[in-house]
Scaffold this active site. Structure first.
Site, PDB file in Angstrom:
ATOM      1  N   GLU A 117      -2.591 123.247  75.706  1.00 18.01           N
ATOM      2  CA  GLU A 117      -1.864 122.162  75.052  1.00 18.01           C
ATOM      3  C   GLU A 117      -0.564 122.679  74.429  1.00 18.01           C
ATOM      4  OE1 GLU A 117      -4.633 120.641  72.212  1.00 18.01           O
ATOM      5  OE2 GLU A 117      -6.226 120.472  73.696  1.00 18.01           O
ATOM      6  N   GLU A 143     -10.007 119.970  75.781  1.00 17.80           N
ATOM      7  CA  GLU A 143     -10.451 121.359  75.917  1.00 17.80           C
ATOM      8  C   GLU A 143     -11.411 121.551  77.085  1.00 17.80           C
ATOM      9  OE1 GLU A 143      -8.630 120.792  72.100  1.00 17.80           O
ATOM     10  OE2 GLU A 143     -10.321 119.724  73.027  1.00 17.80           O
ATOM     11  N   GLN A 186      -6.106 125.553  71.118  1.00 17.43           N
ATOM     12  CA  GLN A 186      -5.206 125.601  69.972  1.00 17.43           C
ATOM     13  C   GLN A 186      -5.843 126.214  68.732  1.00 17.43           C
ATOM     14  OE1 GLN A 186      -3.308 121.835  69.105  1.00 17.43           O
ATOM     15  NE2 GLN A 186      -1.612 122.313  70.474  1.00 17.43           N
ATOM     16  N   PHE A 187      -7.088 125.833  68.448  1.00 18.83           N
ATOM     17  CA  PHE A 187      -7.845 126.412  67.337  1.00 18.83           C
ATOM     18  C   PHE A 187      -9.277 126.599  67.815  1.00 18.83           C
ATOM     19  CE2 PHE A 187      -4.357 124.213  65.276  1.00 18.83           C
ATOM     20  CZ  PHE A 187      -3.934 125.131  64.329  1.00 18.83           C
ATOM     21  N   HIS A 201     -10.429 124.279  62.145  1.00 20.45           N
ATOM     22  CA  HIS A 201      -9.222 125.035  62.469  1.00 20.45           C
ATOM     23  C   HIS A 201      -9.374 126.514  62.127  1.00 20.45           C
ATOM     24  CE1 HIS A 201      -7.632 120.949  62.542  1.00 20.45           C
ATOM     25  NE2 HIS A 201      -6.527 121.408  63.116  1.00 20.45           N
TER      26      HIS A 201
END
Length: 326
Positions: free
Chosen positions: A29, A60, A82-83, A129
């Protein structure tokens, strides 16, 4: 040699591996035009084009599933999540597809792929996160889990991960992304996956840790040794799966005491597996019970209390005091 932060070392390594091997493709992303949420892929799309640095939908499961298909067909994808807390969406693709493909196909197919993800607390991000979830993947045979603690290690381990013929989960500590610079060779080198590093020799206690707790443990140990007549050995595990049993056991047999520090929750965390390993292989060398300093068995808390929830300097120092008291 060039002084690099960890994020610069990761970006440099991705660029070099994409230049070296046209089969290496990055996907995730916002990794293309924006260079990723932490800029780990900054500038790569301009060099290699949209076919090799692919911006994906916010999905994801699709990102990792696509990477599995690419790897099975001969490419070497590097997927970015991303996390790390978002990995739940791709658990099936990670544990039931990528990790099992070689076994399921009788060795006909493989999944030479990397899934990169930032993790770790102390940066004031919300739940999902900052979570340190490496323990979830220790129970997935066929999957390697790598967690560097420095720019030098990040380059050598990521190079090894991209070239590995099996899937690698490469977890990057957010707090260390830009925390310090280190001299990193621009030339090619590999750090063996599954081999721990003895950061510091010691005689009285072995502290086993990895990822972003390594600098913190080193700082606490330095203070202890300045104030007390004690010698503490520090092991940076580097790879949580497979675990370097030989280095751990040799150290504990020498020092007679062990402490494990990690950000993952305590119950079922990697520290439990390491504790069991030490009890099986070095029980009669122990002069004290094994101590674990971990996060607590709760969801990741709000940023205002995360410092007390994580293994901080006070809790690590308390653990050292406890194990040396015996």
């Amino acid at each position: 040699m060039t002084a690099m932060t960890m994020i610069e070392a990761i970006n440099f390594t991705l660029k070099k591996e994409m230049e070296r091997d046209p089969r290496v493709i990055c996907l995730g992303e916002d990794i293309g035009k924006n260079g990723g949420v932490f800029r780990a892929t900054d500038g790569l799309q301009a060099i290699f084009g949209e076919d090799r640095v692919v911006d994906t939908p916010i999905a994801e499961s699709a990102i990792v599933g696509t990477a599995v298909g690419m790897a099975a067909r001969g490419l070497r994808p590097v997927a970015e999540i991303q996390f790390f807390g978002f990995i739940y969406e791709a658990m099936d693709q990670m544990a039931a597809q990528a990790a099992r493909l070689r076994f399921r196909s009788g060795g006909v197919l493989g999944a030479p792929m990397v899934v990169r993800a930032p993790y770790g607390g102390g940066v004031k991000t919300p739940e999902l996160h900052s979570d340190s979830l490496e323990g979830l993947f220790l129970h997935s045979p066929g999957l390697k889990v790598v967690m560097p603690s420095s720019p030098y290690d990040a380059k050598g381990l990521l190079t090894a991960a991209i070239r590995d013929n099996d899937p690698v989960l490469f977890l990057e500590p957010m707090k260390l992304y830009r925390a310090f610079k280190q001299e990193v060779p621009e030339e090619d080198y590999i750090i063996e996956i599954g081999k721990a590093k003895v950061v510091k020799d010691g005689e009285d206690l072995t502290v086993i840790t990895w990822g972003q707790t390594v600098p913190l443990v080193s700082k606490v140990v330095e203070q202890w040794e300045q104030e007390q007549p004690v010698s503490i050995e520090i092991i940076d595990l580097r790879t949580v799966s497979p675990i370097d049993e030989d280095t751990i056991i040799a150290s504990v047999q020498k020092t007679g005491r062990a402490m494990i520090v990690h950000e993952a929750v305590k119950t079922g965390g990697p520290g439990a597996e390491i504790s069991a390993m030490i009890n099986e292989k070095a029980l009669f060398h122990l002069s004290a019970p094994i101590v674990r300093v971990t996060s607590f068995d709760t969801p990741y808390p709000v940023p205002s209390v995360e410092e007390d929830w994580l293994p901080n300097a006070d809790r690590i120092s308390q653990g050292i005091r406890e194990v040396l008291a015996h």
